[in-house]
Design a protein around this motif. Sequence first.
Motif, mmCIF file in Angstrom:
data_model
loop_
_atom_site.group_PDB
_atom_site.id
_atom_site.type_symbol
_atom_site.label_atom_id
_atom_site.label_comp_id
_atom_site.label_asym_id
_atom_site.label_seq_id
_atom_site.Cartn_x
_atom_site.Cartn_y
_atom_site.Cartn_z
ATOM 1 N N MET A 246 0.845 -1.181 0.000
ATOM 2 C CA MET A 246 0.000 0.000 0.000
ATOM 3 C C MET A 246 0.890 1.243 0.000
ATOM 4 S SD MET A 246 -2.763 1.249 2.830
ATOM 5 C CE MET A 246 -4.154 0.395 2.137
ATOM 6 N N LEU A 247 0.490 2.230 -0.759
ATOM 7 C CA LEU A 247 1.201 3.495 -0.789
ATOM 8 C C LEU A 247 0.862 4.326 0.433
ATOM 9 C CD1 LEU A 247 0.606 4.510 -4.502
ATOM 10 C CD2 LEU A 247 2.667 3.520 -3.530
ATOM 11 N N ILE A 248 1.727 5.270 0.738
ATOM 12 C CA ILE A 248 1.454 6.185 1.836
ATOM 13 C C ILE A 248 0.218 7.007 1.482
ATOM 14 C CG2 ILE A 248 2.333 8.170 3.123
ATOM 15 C CD1 ILE A 248 5.146 6.990 2.673
ATOM 16 N N PRO A 249 -0.746 7.110 2.386
ATOM 17 C CA PRO A 249 -1.969 7.860 2.103
ATOM 18 C C PRO A 249 -1.681 9.319 1.753
ATOM 19 C CG PRO A 249 -2.234 6.562 4.088
ATOM 20 C CD PRO A 249 -0.782 6.486 3.707
ATOM 21 N N ASP A 250 -2.519 9.867 0.910
ATOM 22 C CA ASP A 250 -2.418 11.268 0.505
ATOM 23 C C ASP A 250 -3.316 12.090 1.429
ATOM 24 O OD1 ASP A 250 -2.674 13.774 -0.708
ATOM 25 O OD2 ASP A 250 -2.633 12.927 -2.735
ATOM 26 N N ILE A 251 -2.705 12.746 2.401
ATOM 27 C CA ILE A 251 -3.464 13.479 3.417
ATOM 28 C C ILE A 251 -4.230 14.641 2.795
ATOM 29 C CG2 ILE A 251 -3.295 14.841 5.535
ATOM 30 C CD1 ILE A 251 -0.814 13.115 6.219
ATOM 31 N N ASP A 252 -3.613 15.346 1.854
ATOM 32 C CA ASP A 252 -4.297 16.473 1.211
ATOM 33 C C ASP A 252 -5.544 16.009 0.469
ATOM 34 O OD1 ASP A 252 -2.482 18.396 2.128
ATOM 35 O OD2 ASP A 252 -1.179 18.133 0.385
ATOM 36 N N ALA A 253 -5.429 14.908 -0.264
ATOM 37 C CA ALA A 253 -6.584 14.380 -0.995
ATOM 38 C C ALA A 253 -7.661 13.909 -0.025
ATOM 39 C CB ALA A 253 -6.152 13.238 -1.905
ATOM 40 N N PHE A 254 -7.247 13.293 1.074
ATOM 41 C CA PHE A 254 -8.192 12.835 2.096
ATOM 42 C C PHE A 254 -8.988 14.013 2.642
ATOM 43 C CE2 PHE A 254 -9.204 12.292 6.580
ATOM 44 C CZ PHE A 254 -9.895 11.100 6.588
ATOM 45 N N GLU A 255 -8.279 15.061 3.053
ATOM 46 C CA GLU A 255 -8.951 16.229 3.648
ATOM 47 C C GLU A 255 -9.871 16.915 2.637
ATOM 48 O OE1 GLU A 255 -9.089 17.073 6.724
ATOM 49 O OE2 GLU A 255 -7.542 15.744 7.495
ATOM 50 N N GLU A 256 -9.417 17.018 1.391
ATOM 51 C CA GLU A 256 -10.239 17.669 0.370
ATOM 52 C C GLU A 256 -11.505 16.863 0.087
ATOM 53 O OE1 GLU A 256 -9.937 19.501 -4.136
ATOM 54 O OE2 GLU A 256 -8.268 18.321 -3.360
ATOM 55 N N ARG A 257 -11.350 15.553 -0.091
ATOM 56 C CA ARG A 257 -12.511 14.707 -0.379
ATOM 57 C C ARG A 257 -13.493 14.730 0.789
ATOM 58 N NH1 ARG A 257 -14.173 10.494 -3.810
ATOM 59 N NH2 ARG A 257 -12.244 10.655 -4.970
#
Length: 57
Positions: A1-12
């Motif tokens: 698994m890749l490291i989660p994208d925190i910016d994408a998480f917060e935006e979504r």
Amino acid sequence: MLIPDIDAFEERAAIAQFDGGLSRREAEDLAAQSQGFVNADAYWQWLADYVVHRQPP
């Protein structure tokens, strides 16, 4: 698994909450699921483990 994208998480999550009318909890679950996690709890636990151990769990 890749490291989660925190910016994408917060935006979504923000979009789902404010435009989709979901609760913050529901929105975070949706955002976590979009990155392959079961829910937001699993997402945040993965990040916490990564910070503590400095490598993906």
